[in-house]
Design a protein around this motif. Structure first.
Motif, PDB file in Angstrom:
ATOM      1  N   LEU A  86      -7.805   3.631   9.559  1.00 30.27           N
ATOM      2  CA  LEU A  86      -6.897   4.428   8.722  1.00 30.27           C
ATOM      3  C   LEU A  86      -7.469   5.815   8.444  1.00 30.27           C
ATOM      4  CD1 LEU A  86      -5.632   1.807   6.121  1.00 30.27           C
ATOM      5  CD2 LEU A  86      -4.230   3.158   7.671  1.00 30.27           C
TER       6      LEU A  86
ATOM      7  N   LEU B 134       8.355  -3.102   9.064  1.00 40.10           N
ATOM      8  CA  LEU B 134       7.088  -3.544   9.669  1.00 40.10           C
ATOM      9  C   LEU B 134       6.392  -4.714   8.952  1.00 40.10           C
ATOM     10  CD1 LEU B 134       6.013  -2.498  12.288  1.00 40.10           C
ATOM     11  CD2 LEU B 134       4.517  -0.950  11.027  1.00 40.10           C
ATOM     12  N   PRO B 135       6.231  -4.659   7.612  1.00 38.89           N
ATOM     13  CA  PRO B 135       5.574  -5.802   6.960  1.00 38.89           C
ATOM     14  C   PRO B 135       6.352  -7.102   7.163  1.00 38.89           C
ATOM     15  CG  PRO B 135       5.722  -3.930   5.472  1.00 38.89           C
ATOM     16  CD  PRO B 135       6.556  -3.590   6.661  1.00 38.89           C
TER      17      PRO B 135
ATOM     18  N   ARG C 278       6.619   7.528  15.384  1.00 39.75           N
ATOM     19  CA  ARG C 278       7.702   7.387  16.359  1.00 39.75           C
ATOM     20  C   ARG C 278       8.792   6.420  15.914  1.00 39.75           C
ATOM     21  NH1 ARG C 278       5.698   5.744  21.659  1.00 39.75           N
ATOM     22  NH2 ARG C 278       3.589   5.474  20.876  1.00 39.75           N
TER      23      ARG C 278
ATOM     24  N   MET D  94       9.410 -12.997  17.805  1.00 41.26           N
ATOM     25  CA  MET D  94      10.090 -11.711  17.586  1.00 41.26           C
ATOM     26  C   MET D  94       9.113 -10.560  17.732  1.00 41.26           C
ATOM     27  SD  MET D  94       9.195 -12.785  14.251  1.00 41.26           S
ATOM     28  CE  MET D  94       7.561 -12.856  14.877  1.00 41.26           C
ATOM     29  N   LEU D  95       7.857 -10.866  17.472  1.00 40.58           N
ATOM     30  CA  LEU D  95       6.821  -9.867  17.706  1.00 40.58           C
ATOM     31  C   LEU D  95       6.770  -9.548  19.193  1.00 40.58           C
ATOM     32  CD1 LEU D  95       5.016  -8.451  15.814  1.00 40.58           C
ATOM     33  CD2 LEU D  95       3.217 -10.084  16.293  1.00 40.58           C
TER      34      LEU D  95
ATOM     35  N   HIS E 151      12.725   1.338  10.383  1.00 40.66           N
ATOM     36  CA  HIS E 151      11.795   0.525  11.156  1.00 40.66           C
ATOM     37  C   HIS E 151      10.412   0.473  10.499  1.00 40.66           C
ATOM     38  CE1 HIS E 151      10.838  -1.743  14.680  1.00 40.66           C
ATOM     39  NE2 HIS E 151       9.659  -1.145  14.668  1.00 40.66           N
TER      40      HIS E 151
ATOM     41  N   VAL F  14       8.046  -7.864   9.838  1.00 40.75           N
ATOM     42  CA  VAL F  14       7.756  -8.330  11.196  1.00 40.75           C
ATOM     43  C   VAL F  14       6.557  -9.265  11.154  1.00 40.75           C
ATOM     44  CG1 VAL F  14       6.911  -7.639  13.477  1.00 40.75           C
ATOM     45  CG2 VAL F  14       8.708  -6.298  12.355  1.00 40.75           C
TER      46      VAL F  14
ATOM     47  N   THR G  37      -1.781  10.023   2.598  1.00 41.10           N
ATOM     48  CA  THR G  37      -1.229  10.640   3.820  1.00 41.10           C
ATOM     49  C   THR G  37      -0.034   9.863   4.369  1.00 41.10           C
ATOM     50  OG1 THR G  37      -2.899   9.435   5.028  1.00 41.10           O
ATOM     51  CG2 THR G  37      -3.398  11.734   4.514  1.00 41.10           C
TER      52      THR G  37
ATOM     53  N   PHE H  21       0.822  -1.217   0.000  1.00 46.59           N
ATOM     54  CA  PHE H  21       0.000   0.000   0.000  1.00 46.59           C
ATOM     55  C   PHE H  21       0.852   1.262   0.000  1.00 46.59           C
ATOM     56  CE2 PHE H  21      -3.079  -2.918   1.985  1.00 46.59           C
ATOM     57  CZ  PHE H  21      -4.212  -2.609   1.257  1.00 46.59           C
TER      58      PHE H  21
ATOM     59  N   ARG I  77       8.412   0.651   1.887  1.00 43.36           N
ATOM     60  CA  ARG I  77       7.675  -0.255   2.764  1.00 43.36           C
ATOM     61  C   ARG I  77       6.713  -1.131   1.950  1.00 43.36           C
ATOM     62  NH1 ARG I  77       3.788   2.429   7.103  1.00 43.36           N
ATOM     63  NH2 ARG I  77       2.632   2.858   5.210  1.00 43.36           N
TER      64      ARG I  77
ATOM     65  N   ILE J  79      -2.742   1.083  10.267  1.00 39.03           N
ATOM     66  CA  ILE J  79      -1.536   0.891   9.448  1.00 39.03           C
ATOM     67  C   ILE J  79      -1.022  -0.535   9.607  1.00 39.03           C
ATOM     68  CG2 ILE J  79       0.884   1.569   9.147  1.00 39.03           C
ATOM     69  CD1 ILE J  79       0.023   4.410  10.094  1.00 39.03           C
ATOM     70  N   ARG J  80      -0.910  -0.973  10.860  1.00 37.85           N
ATOM     71  CA  ARG J  80      -0.391  -2.314  11.112  1.00 37.85           C
ATOM     72  C   ARG J  80      -1.264  -3.376  10.449  1.00 37.85           C
ATOM     73  NH1 ARG J  80       3.569  -2.822  14.958  1.00 37.85           N
ATOM     74  NH2 ARG J  80       4.165  -0.863  15.948  1.00 37.85           N
TER      75      ARG J  80
ATOM     76  N   LEU K  19      -0.737  -3.548   6.794  1.00 37.70           N
ATOM     77  CA  LEU K  19       0.542  -4.161   6.439  1.00 37.70           C
ATOM     78  C   LEU K  19       0.583  -5.648   6.757  1.00 37.70           C
ATOM     79  CD1 LEU K  19       2.995  -1.374   7.579  1.00 37.70           C
ATOM     80  CD2 LEU K  19       1.998  -1.766   5.327  1.00 37.70           C
ATOM     81  N   GLY K  20      -0.531  -6.184   7.286  1.00 42.45           N
ATOM     82  CA  GLY K  20      -0.596  -7.632   7.452  1.00 42.45           C
ATOM     83  C   GLY K  20      -0.712  -8.130   8.874  1.00 42.45           C
TER      84      GLY K  20
ATOM     85  N   ARG L 233      -5.017   4.953  14.361  1.00 42.11           N
ATOM     86  CA  ARG L 233      -4.405   5.006  13.039  1.00 42.11           C
ATOM     87  C   ARG L 233      -3.244   4.033  12.930  1.00 42.11           C
ATOM     88  NH1 ARG L 233      -5.198   8.963   9.315  1.00 42.11           N
ATOM     89  NH2 ARG L 233      -3.637   9.096   7.650  1.00 42.11           N
ATOM     90  N   GLU L 234      -2.428   3.990  13.986  1.00 47.87           N
ATOM     91  CA  GLU L 234      -1.312   3.036  13.999  1.00 47.87           C
ATOM     92  C   GLU L 234      -1.837   1.613  13.826  1.00 47.87           C
ATOM     93  OE1 GLU L 234       1.279   3.034  17.524  1.00 47.87           O
ATOM     94  OE2 GLU L 234       1.435   0.852  17.288  1.00 47.87           O
TER      95      GLU L 234
ATOM     96  N   ASN M 128       0.902   7.525   5.952  1.00 47.73           N
ATOM     97  CA  ASN M 128       0.637   6.508   6.975  1.00 47.73           C
ATOM     98  C   ASN M 128       1.893   5.802   7.462  1.00 47.73           C
ATOM     99  OD1 ASN M 128      -2.059   6.835   7.475  1.00 47.73           O
ATOM    100  ND2 ASN M 128      -2.698   5.483   5.814  1.00 47.73           N
ATOM    101  N   LEU M 129       2.897   6.606   7.804  1.00 44.83           N
ATOM    102  CA  LEU M 129       4.079   6.039   8.465  1.00 44.83           C
ATOM    103  C   LEU M 129       3.855   6.118   9.971  1.00 44.83           C
ATOM    104  CD1 LEU M 129       6.836   7.799   6.338  1.00 44.83           C
ATOM    105  CD2 LEU M 129       5.966   5.467   6.077  1.00 44.83           C
ATOM    106  N   LEU M 130       4.508   5.214  10.721  1.00 46.63           N
ATOM    107  CA  LEU M 130       4.426   5.306  12.183  1.00 46.63           C
ATOM    108  C   LEU M 130       5.317   6.460  12.624  1.00 46.63           C
ATOM    109  CD1 LEU M 130       4.546   1.596  13.413  1.00 46.63           C
ATOM    110  CD2 LEU M 130       2.579   3.020  12.846  1.00 46.63           C
TER     111      LEU M 130
ATOM    112  N   PHE N 103      -0.237   5.316   0.557  1.00 43.99           N
ATOM    113  CA  PHE N 103      -1.409   6.147   0.850  1.00 43.99           C
ATOM    114  C   PHE N 103      -1.137   7.624   0.563  1.00 43.99           C
ATOM    115  CE2 PHE N 103      -1.368   2.520   3.735  1.00 43.99           C
ATOM    116  CZ  PHE N 103      -2.641   1.995   3.584  1.00 43.99           C
TER     117      PHE N 103
END
Ligand code: ADP
Ligand code: MG
Lengths: 271, 415
Positions: free
Chosen positions: B412, A138-139, A129, B1-2, A134, A141, A123, A119, A186, B325-326, B329-330, B321-322, A125-127, A121
């Motif tokens: 989102l 994320l995907p 912090r 690891m998560l 990192h 992880v 906006t 994806f 990402r 996003i997560r 991303l799956g 929102r986080e 849509n990054l984290l 976006f």
């Protein structure tokens, strides 16, 4: 026949598309990344039914670079969410890589999003912090990759969008264009079947938009299937094929050349 | 690891929002702190009672023949007291038959004691001290060590030589700044020569064990201790191993029943007191203390759990929102669920860790400024950490499941 397919990698003809979308229940062949057959999406707003999509047939072959265009409220985002497996249709079939997504459960959809979809976006849509690196990790992880391998893979993805030097910066330390490139890295990091961008230049100035379009073009040239939603004709003109949506239905599906010819004034005015 | 990922995230959150985290963790922190402190004190008292105090009053593998028990921490009702009062006393004549009945290798001693004034010419007025008249292997059984000078010789014990062995407090009070060995103190108007000074026994609950004077029973001192001079307070018996306790007690019981002319079926009119019987009361008391030690921290933990749950609900709302996003991303539901659960558990465990540190500190402070002994029990630390994680997980369940159920598209869209 097979020869013509060879020659036309990354393209499809109207006839081929009609053939694959008009056979309900039949698994499309592997070269079709996306096939939707009469998908509908209706929202029940307290008794009043909102028909966001009214039966959409779309077929996209591997390596195609497609723009989905339409005015605000035409159903572009709704279609994006369905194609991106964030949502399931009220009716119709959605096949992704020969798998029937429209009947999948929540966790299966999450797995498909992780493996098959990248994806991008409007906006970003990054984290906020997390560092660029990192964010890109994320995907991976959620794909269950080991920390070391994750780091290497993410670093390589950032290299592809020329952001190696900004790897350890947080989003608020990056420009809009850089943020969107982190988002692209990402999206690409899991080598997805499709890169799915919803108004990727909506929050960017025109110079930066051109920069991002260049990245998309390069990716398309490298063989990445790209689907991009936009309401701007000049942005859509970067794709090789443009699907126009109107009121929840496909109103036209043309090659770039014809789209540019038909929208010359609009595109010229923008540039 | 998560898992590590989620812990790292939680620690980042704590670092980023120190003040908020501090208040979040306060409840758990205080709960665990009290748990550790109270348990430490109970444990410390327990260890003291079991190993020290009781051991000092009644030696290991030993029992005391008395006309009635002298350690009465249990609830004894008035009728029992009345029967104790009517019991015949033990006399010095009882000692030889009892000792002759004992199995091979058994140690024995006799003792009579009372609180009486002691004086010396090196100090002002007379001082009260615990005076004990002893015979047999008293010091060996009680593990009393003579630090200066020497123990009584068998001749001194047999002849009743007027010599004494004193505790360190007596030296301080009657011979300030002097070497007590060889000097004289007076009891009941008669002079006694100090031949030994005991090692300090410490104190418990503000009570010193060092304010003691020991003299051979045969010396004139025994006349001061009981109205009838030939009365003795106790015969102390120590067997080499615990397995011989019952046998030795049974033999002593038979001798005394015969001497007291008890018919079969009549109850004993003397007591055989072991350290276990003295410990029984302590164990009962300990149960109440432990209950109090659980109730107090429980309140803190419940408050802590409610606070953590609210903080986590706010966190879920703030980070919608986080979560979107997560999910895009799956992340599956379980991924989001466990992320927030682990985050809550980490928060709470950090609170528990701080609470453990404070609790250990509190226990040390209490031990230092009050006569209460305190020993930190390793199990209480384990329980503290487990409670911390447990409280976190329990209070995180609801917020985390809310987070995991969020629709990614709606999440989102949130600003
Ligand atoms: N969650 C929703 N609930 C109700 N109506 C919705 C929802 N999402 C979209 N719609 C409606 O569906 C139509 C298409 O919306 P959308 O797909 O967002 O269009 P676009 O992205 O082209 O602007 C609009 O009329 C919109 O109001
Ligand atoms: Mg939209």
């Amino acid at each position: 026949m097979s020869q013509s397919t060879e020659a036309e990698v990354g393209t499809s003809t109207t006839a081929e598309r009609q053939a694959v979308t008009s056979q309900p229940g039949v698994t499309p062949s592997r070269d079709w990344v996306i096939v939707t057959r009469g998908i509908k999406r209706e929202y029940d707003m307290g008794g009043e039914i909102v028909r966001a999509l009214r039966g959409v047939d779309i077929a996209i072959r591997r390596n195609e670079y497609v723009a989905i265009m339409g005015p605000s409220g035409s159903g572009k985002s709704t279609l994006m969410n369905l194609v991106g497996c964030l949502d399931t249709p009220t009716a119709g079939e959605y096949w992704l890589n020969g798998n029937l997504v429209s009947s999948m459960k929540d966790d299966e959809l999450a797995r498909i999003r992780n493996k098959e979809i990248g994806f991008v976006f409007q906006t970003f849509n990054l984290l906020p912090r997390a560092t660029a690196l990192h964010n890109v990790e994320l995907p991976l992880v959620y794909a269950g990759m080991s920390a070391k391998q994750r780091r290497e893979t993410a670093a390589y993805a950032l290299e592809r969008v020329q952001l190696t030097s900004r790897m350890h910066h947080k989003p608020n330390e990056l420009s809009g264009g850089q943020r969107q490139r982190v988002a692209i890295a990402r999206a690409l990091v899991n080598s997805p079947s499709i890169l799915l961008a919803d108004e990727p230049t909506g929050n960017l100035d025109s110079a930066t938009s051109q920069e991002i379009m260049k990245v998309f073009e390069e990716l398309a040239e490298q063989g990445q299937t790209v689907i991009m939603v936009t309401h701007e004709a000049d942005i859509a003109a970067h794709a090789r094929r443009v699907v126009a949506l109107h009121d929840g239905q496909v109103s036209s599906d043309t090659r770039r050349e014809r789209f540019v010819r038909e929208n010359e004034q609009v595109i010229a005015a923008k540039q | 690891m998560l898992f590590f990922e989620s812990i790292r995230l939680a620690l980042n959150t704590i670092r980023a929002q120190k003040l908020k985290s501090f208040f979040t963790l306060l409840g758990v922190c205080i709960g665990v702190m009290f748990l550790i402190a109270v348990v430490s004190i109970v444990e410390g008292m327990g260890r003291y009672m079991e190993q020290d105090l009781i051991g000092k009053l009644i030696g290991v593998n030993s029992f005391e023949l008395r006309h009635r028990p002298n350690i009465n921490m249990g609830d004894v009702d008035p009728s029992v007291w009345e029967s104790y009062r009517r019991r015949p006393r033990l006399y010095h004549d009882d000692v030889t038959p009892v000792v002759e009945a004992l199995p091979e290798g058994t140690r024995w001693a006799i003792v009579s004691d009372n609180n009486l004034p002691v004086s010396s010419r090196y100090s002002g007025g007379p001082r009260n001290a615990q005076i004990s008249a002893i015979e047999g292997e008293f010091f060996a059984i009680r593990k009393f060590v003579v630090a200066e000078g020497r123990e009584f010789t068998p001749q001194e014990l047999a002849m009743g030589t007027p010599v004494v062995i004193v505790g360190p407090d007596i030296v301080k009070r009657l011979f300030p700044g002097l070497n007590a060995i060889g000097r004289e103190l007076r009891m009941g108007g008669l002079p006694y020569t100090v031949v030994g000074v005991l090692e300090t026994q410490g104190s418990a609950f503000g009570l010193s064990f060092d304010n003691q004077v020991f003299a051979p029973w045969q010396s004139p001192v025994h006349r001061l201790l009981n109205r009838v001079p030939s009365i003795i307070d106790a015969v102390i018996v120590q067997v080499p191993t615990a397995s011989q306790m019952t046998e030795a007690q049974e033999r002593v019981r038979q001798v005394m029943r015969t001497r007291h002319k008890l018919r079969p079926g009549q109850p004993d009119n003397f007591s055989l007191q072991t350290s276990e019987s003295a410990l029984a009361f302590w164990n009962k008391l300990k149960r109440y203390l432990v209950l109090a030690g659980i109730a107090l921290p429980a309140i803190g933990l419940v408050v802590g759990a409610i606070v953590i749950m609210n903080i986590m609900l706010v966190a879920v709302a703030e980070r919608t929102r986080e979560i979107g996003i997560r999910k895009a991303l799956g992340a599956r539901r379980v991924d989001i669920l466990s992320q927030f659960l682990i985050e809550a558990a980490t928060l709470s465990t950090v609170g528990a860790a701080v609470g453990i540190a404070l609790g250990v500190g509190l226990a040390k402070v209490i031990a230092a400024i009050s006569p209460l002994p305190a020993t930190v029990a390793p199990w209480s630390i384990v329980v503290g950490v487990a409670l911390g994680a447990g409280v976190g997980i329990i209070s995180g369940v609801y917020p985390a499941s809310r987070a995991s159920m969020l629709d990614p598209i709606a999440a989102l869209r949130q600003e």
